[in-house]
Design an enzyme around this catalytic site. Structure first.
Site, PDB file in Angstrom:
ATOM      1  N   ASP A  35       0.829  -1.217   0.000  1.00  0.00           N
ATOM      2  CA  ASP A  35       0.000   0.000   0.000  1.00  0.00           C
ATOM      3  C   ASP A  35       0.861   1.264   0.000  1.00  0.00           C
ATOM      4  O   ASP A  35       0.759   2.100   0.900  1.00  0.00           O
ATOM      5  CB  ASP A  35      -0.943   0.026   1.201  1.00  0.00           C
ATOM      6  CG  ASP A  35      -1.743  -1.237   1.365  1.00  0.00           C
ATOM      7  OD1 ASP A  35      -2.307  -1.710   0.373  1.00  0.00           O
ATOM      8  OD2 ASP A  35      -1.808  -1.766   2.496  1.00  0.00           O
ATOM      9  N   GLU A  94     -11.538  -1.349  -2.625  1.00  0.00           N
ATOM     10  CA  GLU A  94     -10.910  -0.580  -1.545  1.00  0.00           C
ATOM     11  C   GLU A  94      -9.789   0.284  -2.120  1.00  0.00           C
ATOM     12  O   GLU A  94      -9.589   0.356  -3.332  1.00  0.00           O
ATOM     13  CB  GLU A  94     -10.355  -1.528  -0.470  1.00  0.00           C
ATOM     14  CG  GLU A  94      -9.356  -2.539  -0.977  1.00  0.00           C
ATOM     15  CD  GLU A  94      -8.996  -3.594   0.059  1.00  0.00           C
ATOM     16  OE1 GLU A  94      -9.529  -3.542   1.179  1.00  0.00           O
ATOM     17  OE2 GLU A  94      -8.176  -4.476  -0.259  1.00  0.00           O
TER      18      GLU A  94
END
Length: 317
Positions: free
Chosen positions: A41, A209
């Protein structure tokens, strides 16, 4: 304006030269990275000649590069968990921080991040800030927003978005009812007003997401990760996108399908070596970073960077 540099592609990828950030259409450069590139991420920022990547991990992990290609690890942001974390996420342990997002706005750098436990929406988004990344001396700005098990959305994966009028917004969300967006107060950098729904996958177990939104030439572009992460080479993560003339939507893909109804054009679904790309961040509309799982290294998550092109008003690399 970023300094223009030329990056020579490796022979295995191409023999053409890409001008950094302004690649010729159809020849977007895959950056040939070296050093410590272990991330999950990632979010990227440039200060002067230095690049920094913030990522999921103990206390928020930080990588630095002096040229954009060779990376090394520098000290994490939080040496120990702030005391207020346990108030909102009692089961959060081991200083594990997820999906940070770094942006400069109004002369200060803002670092949003999330704390949670896997599979739960008892979560919180926090904020730290500093005069610059290089200066350090991060200020704990506390809680931004939270969710509990009574909410139908999840307060993780924050992304600071600056609209065409210079106003700040925060996109966030993971699974449940999908991706959300809320206006921020430019003084506190915390929510003011209502929460908007901008993307969801109701027929796919909610598997969307990691929003990242950028504004370019009259459109807001929403990038998101769909399907399953965190399973190494068995991950099915993919990066999708849509666009809207309004920051609050509706966002539609290249086929005109609303992202609230499961729409999203696939930008990257990986390849033989790089499995499950996702957790993306867009820097200055012309650079994209994300992680993918290296099939040649037991599925270890690693940093990937590309120049981002925009043929016919849609992203490509």
């Amino acid at each position: 304006m970023k300094k223009l540099k030329k990056w020579l592609l490796t022979a295995a990828l191409a023999t053409s030269v890409s001008v950094f950030g302004l690649s010729s259409p159809g020849f977007a450069a895959f950056w040939n990275l070296t050093g410590d590139i272990g991330v999950h991420d990632p979010s990227i920022i440039k200060e002067g000649n230095s690049w920094y990547t913030f990522s999921t991990g103990q206390g928020i992990q930080v990588l630095k590069s002096d040229n954009g290609t060779n990376w090394y690890r520098v000290p994490q942001i939080f040496l120990s968990p702030p005391s207020w974390w346990s108030t909102y996420v009692p089961n959060q342990t081991h200083n594990d921080v997820w999906a940070p997002d770094i942006h400069e706005y109004n002369g200060r750098v803002w670092l949003y991040y999330s704390i949670s436990t896997f599979g739960s929406n008892q979560s919180a988004i926090g904020l730290a800030s500093a005069s610059s990344v290089g200066a350090g001396q991060w200020r704990d700005d506390g809680l931004v927003l939270r969710t509990t098990t009574s909410n139908n959305y999840n307060a993780i994966d924050p992304n600071l978005v600056i609209d065409a009028n210079g106003e700040p917004w925060l996109a966030f969300g993971s699974y449940w009812s999908g991706i959300k967006l809320t206006k921020l107060d430019k003084n506190t950098m915390k929510p003011t007003g209502s929460i908007h729904s901008i993307a969801a996958r109701p027929s796919n177990n909610g598997a969307i997401e990691g929003p990242s939104i950028v504004y370019r030439n009259g459109y807001y572009y929403l990038f998101a990760s769909i399907d399953t992460c965190c399973q190494g080479v068995n991950s099915t993560y993919k990066i999708v996108y849509g666009r809207s003339t309004s920051i609050t939507g509706p966002y539609v893909d290249k086929n005109g399908v609303n992202m609230l109804n499961g729409g999203g054009t696939v930008l990257d679904s990986g390849n033989v070596k790089w499995k499950g790309p996702g957790g993306q961040d867009i820097y200055s509309t012309n650079v994209i970073v994300r992680h993918a799982y290296d099939a040649d290294d037991n599925g270890a998550p690693k940093l990937l960077i590309n120049d981002l092109n925009w043929p016919n008003g849609w992203p490509s690399y």
